[in-house]
Design a protein around this motif. Structure first.
Motif, PDB file in Angstrom:
ATOM      1  N   TYR A  37       1.495   2.441  -3.827  1.00  0.00           N
ATOM      2  CA  TYR A  37       0.175   2.342  -4.680  1.00  0.00           C
ATOM      3  C   TYR A  37       0.219   3.541  -5.653  1.00  0.00           C
ATOM      4  CZ  TYR A  37      -1.642  -1.961  -2.771  1.00  0.00           C
ATOM      5  OH  TYR A  37      -1.818  -3.329  -2.377  1.00  0.00           O
TER       6      TYR A  37
ATOM      7  N   GLY B 193       0.959  -1.111   0.099  1.00  0.00           N
ATOM      8  CA  GLY B 193       0.019   0.083  -0.082  1.00  0.00           C
ATOM      9  C   GLY B 193       0.862   1.436   0.096  1.00  0.00           C
TER      10      GLY B 193
ATOM     11  N   THR C  26      -4.116  -1.223 -10.084  1.00  0.00           N
ATOM     12  CA  THR C  26      -3.503  -0.330  -9.234  1.00  0.00           C
ATOM     13  C   THR C  26      -4.668   0.637  -8.555  1.00  0.00           C
ATOM     14  OG1 THR C  26      -1.281  -0.053 -10.415  1.00  0.00           O
ATOM     15  CG2 THR C  26      -1.991   1.644  -8.631  1.00  0.00           C
TER      16      THR C  26
ATOM     17  N   ARG D  59      -6.641  -1.115  -6.319  1.00  0.00           N
ATOM     18  CA  ARG D  59      -5.971  -1.521  -5.029  1.00  0.00           C
ATOM     19  C   ARG D  59      -6.421  -0.151  -4.182  1.00  0.00           C
ATOM     20  NH1 ARG D  59      -5.849  -6.658  -4.328  1.00  0.00           N
ATOM     21  NH2 ARG D  59      -4.606  -7.823  -5.827  1.00  0.00           N
TER      22      ARG D  59
ATOM     23  N   ASP E 246      -9.579   0.164  -2.802  1.00  0.00           N
ATOM     24  CA  ASP E 246      -9.801  -0.851  -1.618  1.00  0.00           C
ATOM     25  C   ASP E 246      -8.848  -0.369  -0.601  1.00  0.00           C
ATOM     26  OD1 ASP E 246     -11.527  -3.210  -0.975  1.00  0.00           O
ATOM     27  OD2 ASP E 246      -9.805  -4.472  -1.460  1.00  0.00           O
ATOM     28  N   PHE E 247      -7.948   0.668  -0.463  1.00  0.00           N
ATOM     29  CA  PHE E 247      -7.137   0.440   0.406  1.00  0.00           C
ATOM     30  C   PHE E 247      -7.692   0.939   1.746  1.00  0.00           C
ATOM     31  CE2 PHE E 247      -2.970   2.618   2.264  1.00  0.00           C
ATOM     32  CZ  PHE E 247      -2.467   1.303   2.320  1.00  0.00           C
TER      33      PHE E 247
END
Length: 487
Positions: A161, A158, A188, A191, A194-195
């Protein structure tokens, strides 16, 4: 003319030249940010099962991980495999595709004292840069290099990213419709969406995912992420259509099955999810992701029974709840053992131990999570918040809970957890002051919260009350001073 390594001067200047290269050794990929064993395992699984992932990227990345583990000979073998892939899969762009691999070769050779080999690979890089008219002797601006950099950054977690996003965006500027670049960019963005687990659902990746699927119609891996994002934005039926299509054409790809299982878990079809996860585990038994997902399924089934029995399961229900708790604990524990940086697996394991009444085990896991280094501020805040909930609701220690919530708020300013934390602190502190108006911790906690929220007058009031109890407290004095200066 190529130069020959023949003096201490050359040796001293070698590293300066190496630092000019574009490769894994110069992309600031820190081993402290990953679990080396888990990442190595994951890359190995992707090389075996995930045919849609660019193999050159994986071999180069594995070489770097082997180097970080101190396995230089194995790193060189991985780079040989990368060269084989270049010959077979990228003959048209062999030279540009080789630059990252040669850069890695040069660095590994340097680290093991083979300076002549390091210079040999530097010569190769320089010759290609000169041939392709690069303004830099040892660096070439090329979208394939930007793409490879993006994949490497994405693998390191993370904290990387945003840099991965920038790398893929740069590659796409040169080739907007390149299928591989679009897959990397879409993943990417997914992600990044969703981080933040606590914040509102984000859908910035939906457009990029749709484009990536359109450009890669046979790529089931990117298609499954589109399905998950559609589920996020309440288009579950459309998403399930993709999942069914994928499962009909995919029999043994663990990397596709795992995300299909996640789709069904979130749909509350836990038996279907577990069936797919068990199938995926046959191919990749050490996957921390799969074990974590299995733990989440067992936890969800446990919570369903508890809810149906108003938190008082008896007889067969009680036995089933205990069995599900133990199953969840087992899989969360394996996830943590496989990936020592898996923050959410730590928290889920600790909370499941608490659910089982095993408070000392829960405390032990929370302590391990609290002492994790090189994790993001979001993750630190999550851990302090979950630890506070553990103290408040399981240990019935309001004092310890307030401390944890305060520590969480001190990690960073505004975040998706901010409202939860301030609300929890206000309720607890107000409740304690109702029973004891001289409770210094609660007074200072309210002072801190109102100061954060910009309510200067109320914050000042609570800090003044706290100072009457502890007139020499430096924290309270400093806070009051800052409040008075802000007026």
């Amino acid at each position: 003319m190529d130069f020959v390594f023949d003096s201490e001067i050359s040796k001293d200047s070698l590293k300066t030249i190496l630092l000019e290269l574009e490769c894994h050794f110069t992309w600031n990929l820190l081993k402290e940010d990953i679990d080396l064993h888990d990442v190595e395992d994951s890359i190995g699984q992707q090389l075996e099962f995930l045919t849609s992932k660019p193999r050159l990227v994986l071999h180069n990345l594995l070489a770097y991980v082997k180097h970080l583990k101190g396995q230089s000979k194995d790193a060189l073998k991985c780079l040989e495999q990368a060269e084989d892939v270049i010959q077979k899969e990228h003959p048209a762009e062999k030279e540009a595709c080789s630059l990252v691999t040669w850069g890695n070769y040069a660095w590994v050779s340097y680290h093991i004292g083979q300076f002549e080999d390091a210079q040999k690979y530097l010569d190769r890089v320089r010759n290609v840069c000169r041939k392709l008219c690069s303004p830099s002797k040892y660096k070439l601006e090329h979208p394939k290099i930007d793409c490879e950099k993006g994949w490497a950054l994405l693998k390191f977690g993370g904290k990387y990213y945003q840099r991965a996003k920038a790398a893929f965006e740069k590659a796409l500027e040169a080739e907007p419709d390149n299928p591989e670049f679009n897959v990397g960019y879409a993943l990417t963005m997914y992600r990044l969406d969703d981080f933040d687990r606590e914040g509102p659902v984000k859908s910035f990746s939906l457009g990029p995912l749709r484009k990536a699927v359109a450009l890669n119609p046979g790529n089931t891996y990117i298609k499954v992420f589109l399905a998950l994002k559609l589920q996020d934005v309440h288009a579950e039926a459309e998403g399930e259509g993709y999942i069914e299509e994928i499962l009909n054409q995919t029999s043994s790809q663990p990397y596709v099955l795992r995300y299909a299982a996640k789709f069904y878990r979130r749909k509350r079809s836990w038996d279907k999810a577990l069936q797919l996860l068990k199938e995926a585990l046959e191919g990749t038994p050490s996957s921390s992701f799969l074990h974590h997902q299995m733990g989440l399924c067992y936890r969800a089934q446990m919570m369903q029974i508890k809810k149906a029995t108003h938190n008082r399961p008896k007889g067969k229900d009680k036995l089933k709840v205990d069995e599900l708790i133990q199953s969840a604990i087992f899989h969360f524990r394996v996830a943590v053992e496989q990936d020592s940086m898996f923050v959410f697996a730590y928290m889920d394991l600790a909370n499941m131990y608490a659910e089982a009444g095993q408070y000392s085990n829960a405390e032990d896991i929370f302590q391990k999570a609290l002492h994790l280094e090189h994790i993001t501020d979001d993750h630190k805040q999550q851990i302090h918040y979950q630890y506070g909930c553990f103290h408040q609701f399981h240990c019935k220690s309001e004092y310890a809970a307030i401390h944890c919530y305060l520590e969480a708020l001190k990690v960073k300013g505004r975040s998706s957890l901010h409202m939860k934390l301030t609300s929890a602190l206000k309720k607890l502190a107000t409740k304690r002051l109702y029973h004891n108006a001289l409770d210094m911790l609660s007074l200072s906690a309210l002072g801190f919260v109102y100061k954060l929220e910009g309510e200067t007058r109320r914050a000042t009031e609570y800090y003044q009350k706290a100072l009457k109890i502890d007139p020499e407290n430096e924290e309270f004095l400093t806070a009051l001073c800052e409040l008075q200066l802000s007026i």
